[in-house]
Design an enzyme around this catalytic site. Structure first.
Site, PDB file in Angstrom:
ATOM      1  N   THR A 225       2.362  -2.115  -9.440  1.00  0.00           N
ATOM      2  CA  THR A 225       3.510  -1.236  -9.642  1.00  0.00           C
ATOM      3  C   THR A 225       3.731  -0.378  -8.399  1.00  0.00           C
ATOM      4  O   THR A 225       2.772   0.069  -7.750  1.00  0.00           O
ATOM      5  CB  THR A 225       3.324  -0.326 -10.869  1.00  0.00           C
ATOM      6  OG1 THR A 225       4.370   0.651 -10.896  1.00  0.00           O
ATOM      7  CG2 THR A 225       1.993   0.397 -10.837  1.00  0.00           C
ATOM      8  N   SER A 260       0.211   8.810 -13.668  1.00  0.00           N
ATOM      9  CA  SER A 260      -0.129   8.770 -15.097  1.00  0.00           C
ATOM     10  C   SER A 260      -1.437   7.999 -15.239  1.00  0.00           C
ATOM     11  O   SER A 260      -1.904   7.352 -14.292  1.00  0.00           O
ATOM     12  CB  SER A 260       0.973   8.071 -15.907  1.00  0.00           C
ATOM     13  OG  SER A 260       0.969   6.670 -15.641  1.00  0.00           O
ATOM     14  N   TYR A 262      -1.724   5.331 -16.887  1.00  0.00           N
ATOM     15  CA  TYR A 262      -1.338   3.936 -16.681  1.00  0.00           C
ATOM     16  C   TYR A 262      -1.354   3.591 -15.194  1.00  0.00           C
ATOM     17  O   TYR A 262      -1.949   2.593 -14.777  1.00  0.00           O
ATOM     18  CB  TYR A 262       0.055   3.689 -17.254  1.00  0.00           C
ATOM     19  CG  TYR A 262       0.783   2.540 -16.603  1.00  0.00           C
ATOM     20  CD1 TYR A 262       0.420   1.227 -16.866  1.00  0.00           C
ATOM     21  CD2 TYR A 262       1.818   2.772 -15.694  1.00  0.00           C
ATOM     22  CE1 TYR A 262       1.073   0.167 -16.251  1.00  0.00           C
ATOM     23  CE2 TYR A 262       2.477   1.721 -15.082  1.00  0.00           C
ATOM     24  CZ  TYR A 262       2.099   0.425 -15.353  1.00  0.00           C
ATOM     25  OH  TYR A 262       2.734  -0.614 -14.734  1.00  0.00           O
ATOM     26  N   HIS A 263      -0.685   4.400 -14.374  1.00  0.00           N
ATOM     27  CA  HIS A 263      -0.628   4.116 -12.941  1.00  0.00           C
ATOM     28  C   HIS A 263      -2.022   4.150 -12.315  1.00  0.00           C
ATOM     29  O   HIS A 263      -2.327   3.370 -11.411  1.00  0.00           O
ATOM     30  CB  HIS A 263       0.294   5.118 -12.248  1.00  0.00           C
ATOM     31  CG  HIS A 263       1.735   4.941 -12.593  1.00  0.00           C
ATOM     32  ND1 HIS A 263       2.401   5.792 -13.453  1.00  0.00           N
ATOM     33  CD2 HIS A 263       2.644   4.009 -12.214  1.00  0.00           C
ATOM     34  CE1 HIS A 263       3.660   5.398 -13.569  1.00  0.00           C
ATOM     35  NE2 HIS A 263       3.837   4.318 -12.842  1.00  0.00           N
ATOM     36  N   LYS A 266      -3.722   0.882 -12.698  1.00  0.00           N
ATOM     37  CA  LYS A 266      -3.219  -0.093 -11.738  1.00  0.00           C
ATOM     38  C   LYS A 266      -3.867   0.090 -10.363  1.00  0.00           C
ATOM     39  O   LYS A 266      -4.163  -0.883  -9.658  1.00  0.00           O
ATOM     40  CB  LYS A 266      -1.700   0.035 -11.608  1.00  0.00           C
ATOM     41  CG  LYS A 266      -0.930  -0.413 -12.838  1.00  0.00           C
ATOM     42  CD  LYS A 266      -0.989  -1.924 -13.008  1.00  0.00           C
ATOM     43  CE  LYS A 266       0.102  -2.435 -13.908  1.00  0.00           C
ATOM     44  NZ  LYS A 266       0.118  -3.893 -14.053  1.00  0.00           N
TER      45      LYS A 266
END
Length: 474
Positions: A225, A260, A262-263, A266
């Site tokens: 991302t 976040s 989530y990030h 990644k």
């Protein structure tokens, strides 16, 4: 155990666990690292518990297990000789990609635990579009094209399931979409944050071990991302930056400023993949994708049962898709804060094109490539303005309003990200146009009776996240 709640029902989400041997060993080779447990002398052997299988799903459905490569020593020389495993192939990007690759002549297998559909049930959400089951989708594709897509239903956090899938299908390339992909979902509460990081990081780690153990020449194409980079006050390069410091120069991974949990998952994926390319000689391409919009591809338009999902809610919906739905139902466009947040965007038709370009032009053994996968940059205000003008042409009364920003992010900032490598490989972008916006708006108007307006406003706050599981009222 992570507890996910919907209404007044609690869903218990088993998390794959394995006890960790606390002893230290000095004679372990990174090159010889295996996925199987180390055999140790009895007085040093730690406990080795088998992983739990999330949702008790680890079944395999494979219609064509006897296929082998045609007479060629190089499976990468011809799509008809190449077997591609699409992990997360039931999702928004994964489904469109699986069909696109199958139509191109690749032998495709979908691996998915169907958890994305479970999230909808847990949170009281639904796709704007009705979507068929993965089994019916694949059957319809076979009837329309004569092409078989193999299906493996299970959790890649269960290494035993993943290993059997690898040994059965023998992929030449793995396209890895199989992660919890929503920043807001990862910020709902502690259990979702833990699930996101465990699912994403451990799942990817298992994929790396499976490649090393069973298919060392396999090329990993991993969906990353652009959010890994954050919004630095300098140009964003494609994965690496050359720095001169105190008279010495080096090329290093570009700094990461994730926004976040989530990030952050990644970012750790990228570190793990880069390390295994260095240590084990794996080949990998990290596609740092921008925000995807759109719905239709040539393949998903062939039949209603092939239709892709379209999320518009505050948890899984992306900006342009959300704005189009809001315009269709007469809801003000929800601009977070000042609206200067600028990101890279791309049409889903370009997502599938980029993935295929990466597969057709694989990384070399030991190489960790990073491509920034987007075609244009827009601020949130610019997108709102484009949708407003397109809506007015269709006779819609559209206005944008600023709402309190639920995220912790810069709302006005410099943003200039490089994205040349995929263009050099042959990407022909579908740029955002008036005709595309008209098509998106007409599509959302067609399905506006399925819109739940209660799901439009953002409900997840970065600052208010807590340890207590959050109950979602329905």
């Amino acid at each position: 155990m992570a507890h996910l709640l919907s209404g007044h029902c609690t869903f218990t989400l088993p998390i794959t666990t394995k006890s960790i041997n606390q002893n230290c060993f000095s004679a372990i080779s990174f090159q010889k690292c295996k996925s199987s447990p180390l055999t140790l002398k009895p007085h040093l052997r730690g406990r080795q518990n088998k992983p739990l299988t999330a949702f008790a799903i680890s079944t395999i459905s494979q219609e064509n297990t006897s296929k082998t490569h045609e007479n060629s020593d190089d499976p990468f020389s011809n799509p008809k000789n190449k077997k591609v495993m699409v992990i997360g192939g039931d999702g928004y990007c994964g489904w469109a990609t699986a069909l696109y690759l199958s139509k191109k002549g690749y032998d495709v297998a979908v691996v998915d635990n169907l958890v994305r559909r479970l999230f909808d049930h847990q949170l009281g959400l639904q796709s704007l579009t009705p979507i068929a089951s993965i089994q019916n989708r694949i059957k319809r594709w076979k009837l329309l094209t004569g092409k078989t897509i193999s299906l493996y239903i299970g959790d890649i956090c269960d290494f035993e399931f993943l290993a059997e899938s690898f040994k059965s299908f023998e992929p030449d390339a793995v396209v890895h979409f199989g992660e919890q992909r929503s920043a807001p979902y990862s910020m709902i509460d502690r259990s979702r944050a833990v699930f996101t990081q465990h699912n994403n990081v451990i799942g990817t780690l298992n994929v790396l071990f499976a490649i090393k153990e069973f298919r060392e020449e396999c090329h990993l194409v991993k969906l990353g991302t652009m959010g890994e980079y954050g919004t630095p006050n300098i140009d964003i390069e494609e994965g690496y930056i050359t720095i001169t410091h105190n008279g010495r120069t080096d090329t290093l991974p570009y700094p990461k400023q994730a926004g976040s949990f989530y990030h952050l998952s990644k970012v750790h994926d990228s570190h793990n993949i880069a390390f295994t390319c260095r240590a084990w000689g794996l080949r990998a391409t990290d596609l740092n994708q921008g925000v995807v919009y759109g719905l239709r591809t040539d393949e998903t338009e062939m039949h209603e049962e092939l239709c892709n999902r379209f999320d518009y809610d505050g948890v899984f919906g992306t900006a342009l898709n959300r704005f189009c739905v809001q315009a269709a139902v007469g809801h003000p466009l929800t601009v977070y804060g000042k609206g200067g947040q600028t990101r890279g965007y791309l049409d889903i038709r370009d997502t599938v094109q980029c993935v295929e370009l990466a597969i057709a032009n694989p990384a070399n053994p030991g190489e960790f490539r990073v491509f920034n996968q987007f075609t244009e940059q827009f601020s949130v205000n610019e997108l709102a303005s484009l949708v407003t003008k397109a809506g007015e042409k269709l006779g819609l009364e559209v206005k944008a309003v600023s709402v309190p920003n639920p995220r912790v992010e810069a709302e006005e900032h410099y943003y200039n990200a490089k994205h040349t490598k995929l263009i050099e490989l042959g990407l022909v972008p579908h740029l955002l146009s008036d005709s595309l916006l008209d098509s998106l708006l007409n599509f959302t108007i067609k399905y506006k009776d399925r819109v739940d307006t209660a799901q439009i406003m953002p409900s997840v706050s970065w600052k208010k996240i807590g340890a207590k599981p959050k109950t979602v009222s329905v």
